[in-house]
Design an enzyme around this catalytic site. Structure first.
Site, PDB file in Angstrom:
ATOM      1  N   ARG A   1      17.312  57.225 -77.231  1.00 42.11           N
ATOM      2  CA  ARG A   1      17.216  56.090 -77.128  1.00 42.11           C
ATOM      3  C   ARG A   1      16.672  55.158 -77.573  1.00 42.11           C
ATOM      4  O   ARG A   1      16.468  53.845 -78.299  1.00 42.11           O
ATOM      5  CB  ARG A   1      17.820  55.294 -75.762  1.00 42.11           C
ATOM      6  CG  ARG A   1      19.589  55.736 -75.816  1.00 42.11           C
ATOM      7  CD  ARG A   1      19.977  55.454 -74.194  1.00 42.11           C
ATOM      8  NE  ARG A   1      21.489  55.348 -73.296  1.00 42.11           N
ATOM      9  CZ  ARG A   1      22.159  55.985 -73.742  1.00 42.11           C
ATOM     10  NH1 ARG A   1      22.773  54.664 -75.431  1.00 42.11           N
ATOM     11  NH2 ARG A   1      23.466  56.219 -73.284  1.00 42.11           N
TER      12      ARG A   1
ATOM     13  N   PHE B   1      25.968  61.351 -87.581  1.00 45.72           N
ATOM     14  CA  PHE B   1      25.575  60.900 -86.375  1.00 45.72           C
ATOM     15  C   PHE B   1      24.073  60.127 -86.016  1.00 45.72           C
ATOM     16  O   PHE B   1      22.985  61.230 -86.400  1.00 45.72           O
ATOM     17  CB  PHE B   1      25.584  62.507 -85.014  1.00 45.72           C
ATOM     18  CG  PHE B   1      25.639  61.838 -83.776  1.00 45.72           C
ATOM     19  CD1 PHE B   1      26.809  61.484 -83.311  1.00 45.72           C
ATOM     20  CD2 PHE B   1      24.549  62.452 -82.957  1.00 45.72           C
ATOM     21  CE1 PHE B   1      26.396  61.033 -81.711  1.00 45.72           C
ATOM     22  CE2 PHE B   1      24.483  61.375 -81.836  1.00 45.72           C
ATOM     23  CZ  PHE B   1      25.248  61.472 -80.697  1.00 45.72           C
TER      24      PHE B   1
ATOM     25  N   ASP C   1      32.899  53.907 -84.074  1.00 47.34           N
ATOM     26  CA  ASP C   1      33.060  55.263 -84.648  1.00 47.34           C
ATOM     27  C   ASP C   1      34.661  55.217 -84.924  1.00 47.34           C
ATOM     28  O   ASP C   1      35.054  54.628 -86.297  1.00 47.34           O
ATOM     29  CB  ASP C   1      32.106  56.644 -84.023  1.00 47.34           C
ATOM     30  CG  ASP C   1      32.569  57.629 -84.922  1.00 47.34           C
ATOM     31  OD1 ASP C   1      33.075  57.974 -86.106  1.00 47.34           O
ATOM     32  OD2 ASP C   1      31.948  58.642 -84.395  1.00 47.34           O
TER      33      ASP C   1
ATOM     34  N   ASP D   1      26.972  49.029 -80.645  1.00 46.55           N
ATOM     35  CA  ASP D   1      26.542  49.736 -80.704  1.00 46.55           C
ATOM     36  C   ASP D   1      26.698  49.702 -82.777  1.00 46.55           C
ATOM     37  O   ASP D   1      26.199  49.848 -83.116  1.00 46.55           O
ATOM     38  CB  ASP D   1      25.648  50.779 -80.089  1.00 46.55           C
ATOM     39  CG  ASP D   1      26.421  51.718 -79.544  1.00 46.55           C
ATOM     40  OD1 ASP D   1      27.567  51.692 -80.106  1.00 46.55           O
ATOM     41  OD2 ASP D   1      25.906  52.647 -78.803  1.00 46.55           O
TER      42      ASP D   1
HETATM   43  P1  IMP Z   1      34.291  55.430 -80.797  1.00 44.89           P
HETATM   44  O1  IMP Z   1      35.183  54.996 -79.498  1.00 44.89           O
HETATM   45  O2  IMP Z   1      34.501  56.226 -81.271  1.00 44.89           O
HETATM   46  O3  IMP Z   1      34.523  54.037 -82.010  1.00 44.89           O
HETATM   47  O4  IMP Z   1      32.814  55.346 -80.319  1.00 44.89           O
HETATM   48  C1  IMP Z   1      31.733  54.033 -79.179  1.00 44.89           C
HETATM   49  C2  IMP Z   1      31.154  54.804 -78.683  1.00 44.89           C
HETATM   50  O5  IMP Z   1      30.492  56.522 -79.358  1.00 44.89           O
HETATM   51  C3  IMP Z   1      29.272  54.324 -79.511  1.00 44.89           C
HETATM   52  O6  IMP Z   1      29.546  52.652 -78.860  1.00 44.89           O
HETATM   53  C4  IMP Z   1      28.425  55.318 -78.543  1.00 44.89           C
HETATM   54  O7  IMP Z   1      28.140  55.325 -77.445  1.00 44.89           O
HETATM   55  C5  IMP Z   1      28.628  55.788 -79.154  1.00 44.89           C
HETATM   56  N1  IMP Z   1      28.862  56.455 -81.056  1.00 44.89           N
HETATM   57  C6  IMP Z   1      29.572  56.778 -81.483  1.00 44.89           C
HETATM   58  N2  IMP Z   1      29.077  57.729 -82.479  1.00 44.89           N
HETATM   59  C7  IMP Z   1      27.352  57.482 -81.893  1.00 44.89           C
HETATM   60  C8  IMP Z   1      26.247  57.743 -83.385  1.00 44.89           C
HETATM   61  O8  IMP Z   1      26.736  58.786 -85.065  1.00 44.89           O
HETATM   62  N3  IMP Z   1      25.319  57.982 -82.249  1.00 44.89           N
HETATM   63  C9  IMP Z   1      25.425  57.628 -81.421  1.00 44.89           C
HETATM   64  N4  IMP Z   1      26.225  57.248 -81.012  1.00 44.89           N
HETATM   65  C10 IMP Z   1      27.504  56.887 -80.772  1.00 44.89           C
HETATM   66 MG    MG Z   2      26.502  57.208 -76.332  1.00 41.41          MG
END
Ligand code: IMP
Ligand code: MG
Length: 183
Positions: free
Chosen positions: A173, A160, A113, A110
């Site tokens: 969601r 976010f 980040d 999705d």
């Molecule tokens: P990462 O490991 O920091 O790249 O985070 C990835 C996961 O965190 C994604 O698959 C999302 O489930 C969640 N996530 C990161 N940023 C957001 C956001 O802005 N909104 C909602 N979920 C997020």
């Molecule tokens: Mg999530």
């Protein structure tokens, strides 16, 4: 980040400002599918597409309906978030049920980040020597991760966002659009 736990649905929906409408999201996914079709065209007529649950569920479904090769469905469920903060720890709830050795694999995520979740997944998938491993991410937060997706829907700043599968503590969601909280 506003606290929304105490709000009822109508009240918290008024806190969400639309970033992309459902039409805009689906139009962009069609374009991405075109690029993905082009990429695999001369290489293979079958891929394993891995949906990173839960957030990628709608992106995965819409993307795959627009791909013109055979797609083997596969799912991974990991969690790293609590509320709007990354805990940094990744918990595996469900892992792929099909071996990826010698296969063309497309990870469908999705949002990218910090990249911690995807790095973890990529590392373990690579141990099983896929022939090719590519990443499609609907959203990418610019400048936050070393890992880059191969196919990106939208680049965004460090905000976010929720909706179209993305949650805040399991809420939002099933909004058909993507939005962020009004400041
Ligand atoms: P990462 O490991 O920091 O790249 O985070 C990835 C996961 O965190 C994604 O698959 C999302 O489930 C969640 N996530 C990161 N940023 C957001 C956001 O802005 N909104 C909602 N979920 C997020
Ligand atoms: Mg999530």
């Amino acid at each position: 980040m506003k606290e929304v736990e105490h709000l009822n649905r109508d009240n918290y929906l008024s806190e969400v400002q639309v970033l992309h409408t459902n039409d805009q999201i689906r139009k962009r996914i069609k374009e991405l599918a075109g690029k993905i079709n082009d990429y695999y065209k001369e290489k293979t007529d079958r891929i394993i597409a891995i949906c990173i649950l839960k957030g990628a569920v709608h992106f995965y479904s819409e993307l795959i309906l627009n791909l013109d090769m055979d797609v083997v469905y596969s799912f991974i469920h990991v969690s790293s978030y609590s509320g709007s903060k990354s805990t940094g720890k990744i918990k595996v709830n469900y892992w792929i049920d099909k071996p990826v050795t010698n296969e063309y694999v497309l990870i469908v995520e999705d949002i990218l980040d910090t990249g911690k979740t995807l790095s973890y997944i990529v590392k373990y998938l690579n141990k099983h020597s896929p022939k090719d491993l590519k990443i499609a991410a609907l959203y990418h937060k610019v400048g936050k991760s070393n890992l880059k997706a191969d196919f990106i829907g939208f680049e965004i700043n460090d905000e976010f966002i929720v909706g179209y599968g993305l949650d805040y503590d399991e809420r939002f969601r099933n909004l058909p659009y993507v939005g962020y909280f009004r400041k």
